[in-house]
Design a protein around this motif. Sequence first.
Motif, short mmCIF file in Angstrom:
data_model
loop_
_atom_site.label_atom_id
_atom_site.label_comp_id
_atom_site.label_asym_id
_atom_site.label_seq_id
_atom_site.Cartn_x
_atom_site.Cartn_y
_atom_site.Cartn_z
N SER A 75 -25.10 20.67 20.84
CA SER A 75 -25.64 21.27 19.62
C SER A 75 -26.00 20.20 18.60
CB SER A 75 -24.60 22.21 18.99
OG SER A 75 -25.06 22.67 17.73
N SER A 76 -27.13 20.37 17.96
CA SER A 76 -27.52 19.44 16.90
C SER A 76 -26.90 19.82 15.55
CB SER A 76 -29.05 19.39 16.77
OG SER A 76 -29.55 20.67 16.44
N ASP A 77 -26.23 20.97 15.48
CA ASP A 77 -25.59 21.40 14.24
C ASP A 77 -24.46 20.45 13.87
OD1 ASP A 77 -27.29 23.57 14.21
OD2 ASP A 77 -25.79 24.96 15.00
N ARG A 78 -24.42 20.07 12.59
CA ARG A 78 -23.38 19.18 12.09
C ARG A 78 -22.11 19.96 11.77
NH1 ARG A 78 -26.13 15.08 13.77
NH2 ARG A 78 -27.15 13.77 12.27
N ILE A 107 -21.65 10.75 12.68
CA ILE A 107 -22.34 11.75 13.50
C ILE A 107 -23.74 11.21 13.79
CG2 ILE A 107 -23.12 14.14 13.67
CD1 ILE A 107 -21.05 14.69 11.35
N ARG A 108 -24.08 11.15 15.06
CA ARG A 108 -25.39 10.62 15.46
C ARG A 108 -26.12 11.65 16.30
NH1 ARG A 108 -22.94 4.88 17.41
NH2 ARG A 108 -22.21 4.23 15.36
N ASP A 109 -27.42 11.72 16.09
CA ASP A 109 -28.24 12.59 16.92
C ASP A 109 -28.26 12.03 18.34
OD1 ASP A 109 -28.95 14.31 14.86
OD2 ASP A 109 -30.62 13.04 14.26
N HIS A 110 -28.13 12.91 19.30
CA HIS A 110 -28.21 12.55 20.71
C HIS A 110 -28.86 13.73 21.41
CE1 HIS A 110 -26.71 11.66 24.81
NE2 HIS A 110 -26.92 10.43 24.41
N PRO A 111 -30.22 13.85 21.28
CA PRO A 111 -30.92 15.04 21.75
C PRO A 111 -30.53 15.43 23.17
CG PRO A 111 -32.40 13.61 20.56
CD PRO A 111 -31.11 12.86 20.73
N GLY A 113 -28.36 17.28 21.52
CA GLY A 113 -27.20 17.55 20.68
C GLY A 113 -26.85 16.40 19.76
N LYS A 114 -25.55 16.10 19.72
CA LYS A 114 -25.05 15.06 18.82
C LYS A 114 -23.86 14.36 19.46
CE LYS A 114 -22.11 18.29 16.32
NZ LYS A 114 -22.53 19.43 17.12
#
Length: 122
Positions: A75-78, A107-111, A113-114
């Motif tokens: 999930s890309s949601d923080r 927290i880093r983006d990791h398409p 998700g994260k």
Amino acid sequence: MTAPEPPPYKAAEARAAAKAFVATLDPRPAVATIQDLLLLVSELVTNALRHAGAVTALIFGADADTLYVQVADPSSDRPQQRTPDLSGCTGGFGWPLVLRLSEKADIRDHPPGKVILVAIAR
């Protein structure tokens, strides 16, 4: 960082992986540090499972002064800071606990998700 562990399907598996990682360290961290690491791993994995539906990677690392944990999820949601539910029904304690126990939480983006990286003093 060490090689990724197989993604855990529950917090108990993540704690077991953390204990196995700590057993490889020389010198070993203090008992209180190990307890903090186990609590952090448990919270991060529980949050990923509850809010993102899965853990896609769990990675541990260490240097002379610091222990590191990376937890990736789809999930890309923080993480959201919210008022803890004192009745115990909806939680709200996990992310504040992670922030309190860690020296650094990133927290880093990791398409798609994260990745959440936390560091604690060794």
